[in-house]
Motif scaffolding. Sequence first.
Motif, mmCIF file in Angstrom:
data_model
loop_
_atom_site.group_PDB
_atom_site.id
_atom_site.type_symbol
_atom_site.label_atom_id
_atom_site.label_comp_id
_atom_site.label_asym_id
_atom_site.label_seq_id
_atom_site.Cartn_x
_atom_site.Cartn_y
_atom_site.Cartn_z
ATOM 1 N N HIS A 12 1.151 -1.138 -0.216
ATOM 2 C CA HIS A 12 -0.057 -0.273 -0.298
ATOM 3 C C HIS A 12 0.762 1.538 -0.134
ATOM 4 O O HIS A 12 0.679 2.002 -0.717
ATOM 5 C CB HIS A 12 -1.004 -0.281 1.205
ATOM 6 C CG HIS A 12 -2.176 -1.222 1.075
ATOM 7 N ND1 HIS A 12 -3.451 -1.027 1.797
ATOM 8 C CD2 HIS A 12 -2.138 -2.308 0.237
ATOM 9 C CE1 HIS A 12 -3.492 -1.736 1.873
ATOM 10 N NE2 HIS A 12 -3.653 -2.457 0.116
ATOM 11 N N ARG A 15 3.688 1.501 -3.497
ATOM 12 C CA ARG A 15 2.423 1.521 -4.830
ATOM 13 C C ARG A 15 1.935 3.083 -4.509
ATOM 14 O O ARG A 15 2.146 3.149 -5.405
ATOM 15 C CB ARG A 15 1.572 0.557 -5.099
ATOM 16 C CG ARG A 15 0.063 0.264 -4.510
ATOM 17 C CD ARG A 15 -0.453 -0.504 -4.553
ATOM 18 N NE ARG A 15 -0.004 -1.679 -4.203
ATOM 19 C CZ ARG A 15 -0.397 -3.218 -5.715
ATOM 20 N NH1 ARG A 15 -1.935 -3.072 -5.426
ATOM 21 N NH2 ARG A 15 0.579 -4.168 -5.123
ATOM 22 N N THR A 16 1.033 3.544 -4.145
ATOM 23 C CA THR A 16 1.210 4.987 -3.374
ATOM 24 C C THR A 16 1.812 5.681 -3.566
ATOM 25 O O THR A 16 1.818 7.217 -4.618
ATOM 26 C CB THR A 16 0.224 4.700 -1.659
ATOM 27 O OG1 THR A 16 -0.934 4.210 -2.646
ATOM 28 C CG2 THR A 16 -0.551 6.246 -2.304
ATOM 29 N N PHE A 123 -2.419 3.794 4.934
ATOM 30 C CA PHE A 123 -2.788 3.777 3.552
ATOM 31 C C PHE A 123 -3.875 2.374 3.450
ATOM 32 O O PHE A 123 -3.107 2.156 1.952
ATOM 33 C CB PHE A 123 -1.432 3.513 3.222
ATOM 34 C CG PHE A 123 0.021 4.556 3.166
ATOM 35 C CD1 PHE A 123 -0.340 5.392 1.835
ATOM 36 C CD2 PHE A 123 0.494 5.193 4.138
ATOM 37 C CE1 PHE A 123 0.665 6.311 1.563
ATOM 38 C CE2 PHE A 123 1.116 6.151 3.933
ATOM 39 C CZ PHE A 123 1.803 6.823 2.555
ATOM 40 N N ALA A 124 -4.955 2.626 4.473
ATOM 41 C CA ALA A 124 -5.575 1.357 3.956
ATOM 42 C C ALA A 124 -6.174 1.537 2.541
ATOM 43 O O ALA A 124 -6.187 0.610 1.744
ATOM 44 C CB ALA A 124 -6.558 1.227 4.888
ATOM 45 N N ASP A 125 -6.205 2.994 1.610
ATOM 46 C CA ASP A 125 -6.787 2.910 0.437
ATOM 47 C C ASP A 125 -5.910 3.556 -0.634
ATOM 48 O O ASP A 125 -6.077 4.362 -0.490
ATOM 49 C CB ASP A 125 -8.247 3.343 0.475
ATOM 50 C CG ASP A 125 -8.910 3.290 -0.905
ATOM 51 O OD1 ASP A 125 -8.414 3.716 -1.740
ATOM 52 O OD2 ASP A 125 -9.128 3.427 -0.606
ATOM 53 N N PRO A 126 -5.246 2.582 -0.866
ATOM 54 C CA PRO A 126 -4.463 4.088 -2.024
ATOM 55 C C PRO A 126 -4.679 4.587 -3.119
ATOM 56 O O PRO A 126 -3.852 5.401 -2.443
ATOM 57 C CB PRO A 126 -3.248 2.090 -2.482
ATOM 58 C CG PRO A 126 -3.768 1.431 -1.338
ATOM 59 C CD PRO A 126 -4.505 1.530 -1.020
#
Length: 275
Positions: A12, A15-16, A123-126
Amino acid sequence: MAPLLNLVGAGHVGRTLGRLFAAHGAFTVQDVLTRSPDSALDAIAFIGAGDACGGIEGMRPAQVWMLAVGDDAIGPACAALAASRPLAGSVVFHCSGAKASGELAAARAAGAFVASVHPVRSFADPQAVADAFAGTWCGVEGDPEALAVLEPVFAAIGAQLVRIDPAAKTVYHAAAVFASNYLVTVLDAALRAYAAAGVPASVARELARPLATEALANVFRIGPEAALSGPVARGDFATVARQQEAVTRWDADTGSLYEALVAPTADLARRKREV
């Protein structure tokens, strides 16, 4: 051309940040190494740049290396990197909030400049983080040569930077635990105490909501000393003792939590009186 960046680890966080670096032209994302070829391809698709690698030995030279791996994997990944290629003059950094740049000693011994850059957010949702990264605070520390490269790059993707003491990195990370994790634990105790008094769970949340949200708003608006209210702030320790006894009879562990909070709250109340 922007400096070449290799990513070791592209979950996460990796990639973010990789996506943000590529989108802003801050780094040229080159090689991406993850636990499996499929996850590497998935990461590259999200980032919009880079080539998948099957092992660290196959990664091409780069000016900057980001080790976006778990805390316990930072040291071994760094050692493997240092053993696989010359690193003199390159920058190697990790993104851990709990570990300092000293965890990258193997890279430093190989001639690299090292640092840590810790974005203070979940960063749970990138995708959501990538879309709303601007304004994110990042705690940074490390070699001046590494920070001279990294700080402008993170500023370019919208980060706000604060330098921290690497010797206090664990305490720095504990601050986030207090501000987030333990806050949830204390609110859970409040909701369970309401339930013990016969209040339905849905109503308990509504009873706690204004108390919690107003207290938080006041902390950030006027500071913790001025925001403190309640029996300890008033010096009403007879009420505190009755509450502690009652809570302990109801649930011993929650009673211990209540007791543990009395002394630091009393110290905060003392500071409140001195302001």
